[in-house]
Write a protein that holds these residues in place. Structure first.
Motif, PDB file in Angstrom:
ATOM      1  N   PHE A 168       4.216 -24.921  44.197  1.00  0.00           N
ATOM      2  CA  PHE A 168       4.990 -26.070  43.741  1.00  0.00           C
ATOM      3  C   PHE A 168       6.069 -26.350  44.763  1.00  0.00           C
ATOM      4  O   PHE A 168       6.890 -25.488  45.071  1.00  0.00           O
ATOM      5  N   ASN A 169       6.040 -27.567  45.306  1.00  0.00           N
ATOM      6  CA  ASN A 169       7.007 -27.950  46.325  1.00  0.00           C
ATOM      7  C   ASN A 169       8.244 -28.538  45.660  1.00  0.00           C
ATOM      8  O   ASN A 169       8.231 -29.676  45.195  1.00  0.00           O
ATOM      9  N   SER A 170       9.309 -27.760  45.620  1.00  0.00           N
ATOM     10  CA  SER A 170      10.557 -28.230  45.017  1.00  0.00           C
ATOM     11  C   SER A 170      11.427 -28.987  46.007  1.00  0.00           C
ATOM     12  O   SER A 170      12.524 -29.420  45.667  1.00  0.00           O
ATOM     13  N   GLY A 171      10.925 -29.138  47.238  1.00  0.00           N
ATOM     14  CA  GLY A 171      11.678 -29.867  48.256  1.00  0.00           C
ATOM     15  C   GLY A 171      13.017 -29.199  48.511  1.00  0.00           C
ATOM     16  O   GLY A 171      13.111 -27.975  48.610  1.00  0.00           O
ATOM     17  N   ASN A 172      14.054 -29.993  48.626  1.00  0.00           N
ATOM     18  CA  ASN A 172      15.393 -29.452  48.853  1.00  0.00           C
ATOM     19  C   ASN A 172      16.207 -29.370  47.560  1.00  0.00           C
ATOM     20  O   ASN A 172      17.424 -29.189  47.596  1.00  0.00           O
ATOM     21  N   SER A 173      15.520 -29.518  46.432  1.00  0.00           N
ATOM     22  CA  SER A 173      16.237 -29.566  45.157  1.00  0.00           C
ATOM     23  C   SER A 173      16.827 -28.227  44.770  1.00  0.00           C
ATOM     24  O   SER A 173      17.859 -28.163  44.105  1.00  0.00           O
ATOM     25  N   LEU A 174      16.159 -27.139  45.147  1.00  0.00           N
ATOM     26  CA  LEU A 174      16.655 -25.805  44.819  1.00  0.00           C
ATOM     27  C   LEU A 174      16.997 -25.045  46.094  1.00  0.00           C
ATOM     28  O   LEU A 174      16.200 -24.989  47.029  1.00  0.00           O
ATOM     29  N   PHE A 182       2.956 -33.519  38.904  1.00  0.00           N
ATOM     30  CA  PHE A 182       2.514 -34.745  39.569  1.00  0.00           C
ATOM     31  C   PHE A 182       2.420 -34.516  41.082  1.00  0.00           C
ATOM     32  O   PHE A 182       3.255 -33.811  41.666  1.00  0.00           O
ATOM     33  N   ASP A 183       1.401 -35.135  41.700  1.00  0.00           N
ATOM     34  CA  ASP A 183       1.268 -35.018  43.153  1.00  0.00           C
ATOM     35  C   ASP A 183       2.106 -36.089  43.844  1.00  0.00           C
ATOM     36  O   ASP A 183       2.870 -36.828  43.191  1.00  0.00           O
ATOM     37  N   GLU A 184       1.981 -36.186  45.160  1.00  0.00           N
ATOM     38  CA  GLU A 184       2.793 -37.130  45.930  1.00  0.00           C
ATOM     39  C   GLU A 184       2.501 -38.580  45.580  1.00  0.00           C
ATOM     40  O   GLU A 184       3.331 -39.457  45.797  1.00  0.00           O
ATOM     41  N   ASP A 185       1.347 -38.841  45.020  1.00  0.00           N
ATOM     42  CA  ASP A 185       0.979 -40.198  44.595  1.00  0.00           C
ATOM     43  C   ASP A 185       1.285 -40.447  43.119  1.00  0.00           C
ATOM     44  O   ASP A 185       0.811 -41.437  42.543  1.00  0.00           O
ATOM     45  N   ASN A 186       2.073 -39.548  42.525  1.00  0.00           N
ATOM     46  CA  ASN A 186       2.448 -39.648  41.107  1.00  0.00           C
ATOM     47  C   ASN A 186       1.235 -39.610  40.181  1.00  0.00           C
ATOM     48  O   ASN A 186       1.218 -40.237  39.119  1.00  0.00           O
ATOM     49  N   LYS A 187       0.234 -38.871  40.588  1.00  0.00           N
ATOM     50  CA  LYS A 187      -0.937 -38.637  39.742  1.00  0.00           C
ATOM     51  C   LYS A 187      -0.850 -37.242  39.152  1.00  0.00           C
ATOM     52  O   LYS A 187      -0.358 -36.308  39.789  1.00  0.00           O
ATOM     53  N   VAL A 188      -1.306 -37.097  37.911  1.00  0.00           N
ATOM     54  CA  VAL A 188      -1.228 -35.807  37.228  1.00  0.00           C
ATOM     55  C   VAL A 188      -2.191 -34.810  37.874  1.00  0.00           C
ATOM     56  O   VAL A 188      -3.352 -35.133  38.140  1.00  0.00           O
ATOM     57  N   ASP A 189      -1.691 -33.608  38.116  1.00  0.00           N
ATOM     58  CA  ASP A 189      -2.519 -32.532  38.637  1.00  0.00           C
ATOM     59  C   ASP A 189      -3.118 -31.794  37.434  1.00  0.00           C
ATOM     60  O   ASP A 189      -2.517 -30.872  36.875  1.00  0.00           O
ATOM     61  N   TYR A 190      -4.305 -32.208  37.028  1.00  0.00           N
ATOM     62  CA  TYR A 190      -4.911 -31.664  35.817  1.00  0.00           C
ATOM     63  C   TYR A 190      -5.329 -30.205  35.978  1.00  0.00           C
ATOM     64  O   TYR A 190      -5.417 -29.464  34.988  1.00  0.00           O
ATOM     65  N   HIS A 191      -5.563 -29.759  37.198  1.00  0.00           N
ATOM     66  CA  HIS A 191      -5.890 -28.349  37.424  1.00  0.00           C
ATOM     67  C   HIS A 191      -4.722 -27.465  36.986  1.00  0.00           C
ATOM     68  O   HIS A 191      -4.914 -26.437  36.312  1.00  0.00           O
ATOM     69  N   LYS A 192      -3.500 -27.876  37.334  1.00  0.00           N
ATOM     70  CA  LYS A 192      -2.320 -27.093  36.944  1.00  0.00           C
ATOM     71  C   LYS A 192      -2.091 -27.170  35.439  1.00  0.00           C
ATOM     72  O   LYS A 192      -1.664 -26.190  34.813  1.00  0.00           O
ATOM     73  N   VAL A 193      -2.379 -28.312  34.848  1.00  0.00           N
ATOM     74  CA  VAL A 193      -2.268 -28.436  33.390  1.00  0.00           C
ATOM     75  C   VAL A 193      -3.247 -27.469  32.718  1.00  0.00           C
ATOM     76  O   VAL A 193      -2.901 -26.814  31.718  1.00  0.00           O
ATOM     77  N   LYS A 194      -4.454 -27.342  33.255  1.00  0.00           N
ATOM     78  CA  LYS A 194      -5.443 -26.423  32.690  1.00  0.00           C
ATOM     79  C   LYS A 194      -4.957 -24.981  32.765  1.00  0.00           C
ATOM     80  O   LYS A 194      -5.144 -24.205  31.831  1.00  0.00           O
ATOM     81  N   TYR A 245      11.563 -39.486  31.710  1.00  0.00           N
ATOM     82  CA  TYR A 245      11.003 -40.394  32.709  1.00  0.00           C
ATOM     83  C   TYR A 245       9.554 -40.055  32.996  1.00  0.00           C
ATOM     84  O   TYR A 245       9.178 -38.897  33.141  1.00  0.00           O
ATOM     85  N   SER A 246       8.718 -41.091  33.071  1.00  0.00           N
ATOM     86  CA  SER A 246       7.321 -40.907  33.453  1.00  0.00           C
ATOM     87  C   SER A 246       7.029 -41.724  34.713  1.00  0.00           C
ATOM     88  O   SER A 246       7.311 -42.918  34.752  1.00  0.00           O
ATOM     89  N   PRO A 247       6.480 -41.098  35.743  1.00  0.00           N
ATOM     90  CA  PRO A 247       6.137 -41.845  36.951  1.00  0.00           C
ATOM     91  C   PRO A 247       4.837 -42.635  36.820  1.00  0.00           C
ATOM     92  O   PRO A 247       4.464 -43.370  37.725  1.00  0.00           O
ATOM     93  N   LEU A 248       4.142 -42.486  35.682  1.00  0.00           N
ATOM     94  CA  LEU A 248       2.849 -43.139  35.526  1.00  0.00           C
ATOM     95  C   LEU A 248       3.006 -44.617  35.195  1.00  0.00           C
ATOM     96  O   LEU A 248       3.901 -45.013  34.436  1.00  0.00           O
ATOM     97  N   SER A 249       2.121 -45.411  35.741  1.00  0.00           N
ATOM     98  CA  SER A 249       2.054 -46.825  35.384  1.00  0.00           C
ATOM     99  C   SER A 249       1.449 -46.948  33.987  1.00  0.00           C
ATOM    100  O   SER A 249       0.967 -45.974  33.416  1.00  0.00           O
TER     101      SER A 249
END
Length: 301
Positions: free
Chosen positions: A272-278, A12-24, A47-51
């Motif tokens: 992939f931006n893992s932020g400060n999680s790792l 998911f991107d910053e707007d919680n939209k699926v990055d279909y390129h990465k899924v492909k 958990y799903s961030p999608l509406s």
């Protein structure tokens, strides 16, 4: 491999939209290794961030994205009856062949006494609104509260139900022996799948198909376990499974979703931006463990 479905991991991107390129990229990598069976969910974990609207778009896009010679199942996740009817209406128009998976109704203290009646009503509603066969997704919490065999018996008369997907939920243990007995009793009527990579060896031994997250990372390794079971080298297959479980535990200890996606991003060569999680040391450990598996470190077990 016919005995395992690769869970499609969603980025998911910053707007919680699926990055279909990465899924492909993920799908293409599976196909490269001969893995053509997929399991689609709107979330990787619980958990799903999608509406609600986002989920409907997601399911329709994923059907279009699936490779032409692939086999797949779609787990639908909606709480509203009207939303389920709407997405079923959309999917009924799709000419591709695939199975649907629906979650069983949740149980509360209020609904416990009437649960089986509610469950049958749920199945009848799904049957009347979908032209496809479907599976019912059950979790181990529900199976610890109800009589699983009674549930399956009550399902037997509904011709649209093809099988069950069992999801282990902490802290409720997966009663594998009881599950095996049920599978044996209803063989020929229902197919059983288990969403548990750490039981892959046992699933193979008992003839239960697996829904796997980690197959996306280690297709050759899963295939090796499969070959050893086929050749009746069970001790060796069990040792391979223990090595796989050690890596799964490492991934879980560092935060399952972010650690898994970090490894996938490196494996598939995208950012992939893992932020400060790792932390840096955690990434080094994950990289090292991943390298061991891919270099067939398990041959030294």
């Amino acid at each position: 491999m016919n005995n395992v479905y690769s869970l499609v991991i969603n980025f998911f991107d910053e707007d919680n939209k699926v990055d279909y390129h990465k899924v492909k990229l993920l799908l293409a990598n599976n196909m490269k290794y001969g893995q053509k069976k997929f399991y689609i969910k709107d979330s990787d974990l619980d958990y799903s961030p999608l509406s609600c609207r986002g989920k409907k778009v997601y399911y329709k896009n994923m059907v279009k994205l699936m490779p032409a010679d692939s086999e797949f199942k779609i787990e639908l996740n909606f709480n509203s009856i009207s939303d389920i009817q709407e997405i079923l209406g959309d999917l009924n128009k799709v000419k591709r062949d695939f199975d649907l998976v629906f979650k069983s109704p949740s149980m509360t203290e209020v609904t416990m006494k009437s649960y089986f009646n509610d469950y049958i009503s749920h199945l009848n509603f799904l049957s009347s609104n979908s032209r496809r066969n479907f599976y019912i997704s059950l979790n181990t919490r529900l199976l610890s509260l109800i009589d699983g065999e009674t549930l399956i018996e009550k399902t037997k008369e509904n011709a649209a139900v093809k099988g069950f997907v069992i999801n282990p939920v902490y802290p409720y243990d997966f009663d594998f022996e009881k599950f095996t007995v049920l599978k044996r009793k209803y063989k020929g009527r229902f197919e059983f799948l288990a969403a548990a990579d750490d039981f892959y060896f046992l699933n193979l031994e008992k003839g239960v198909k697996t829904v796997s997250k980690h197959l996306n990372l280690f297709p050759d390794f899963f295939n090796t376990i499969n070959i050893e079971v086929k050749n009746n080298n069970l001790d060796k297959a069990r040792k391979y499974q223990l090595v796989l479980n050690d890596l799964i535990n490492t991934i879980n200890n560092f935060g399952e979703e972010v650690a898994l996606k970090y490894l996938l991003s490196k494996h598939l060569n995208f950012e992939f931006n893992s932020g400060n999680s790792l932390t840096k040391s955690e990434k080094l450990i994950l990289d090292s463990e991943f390298k061991k598996i891919n270099n067939k470190f398990v041959d030294k077990v």
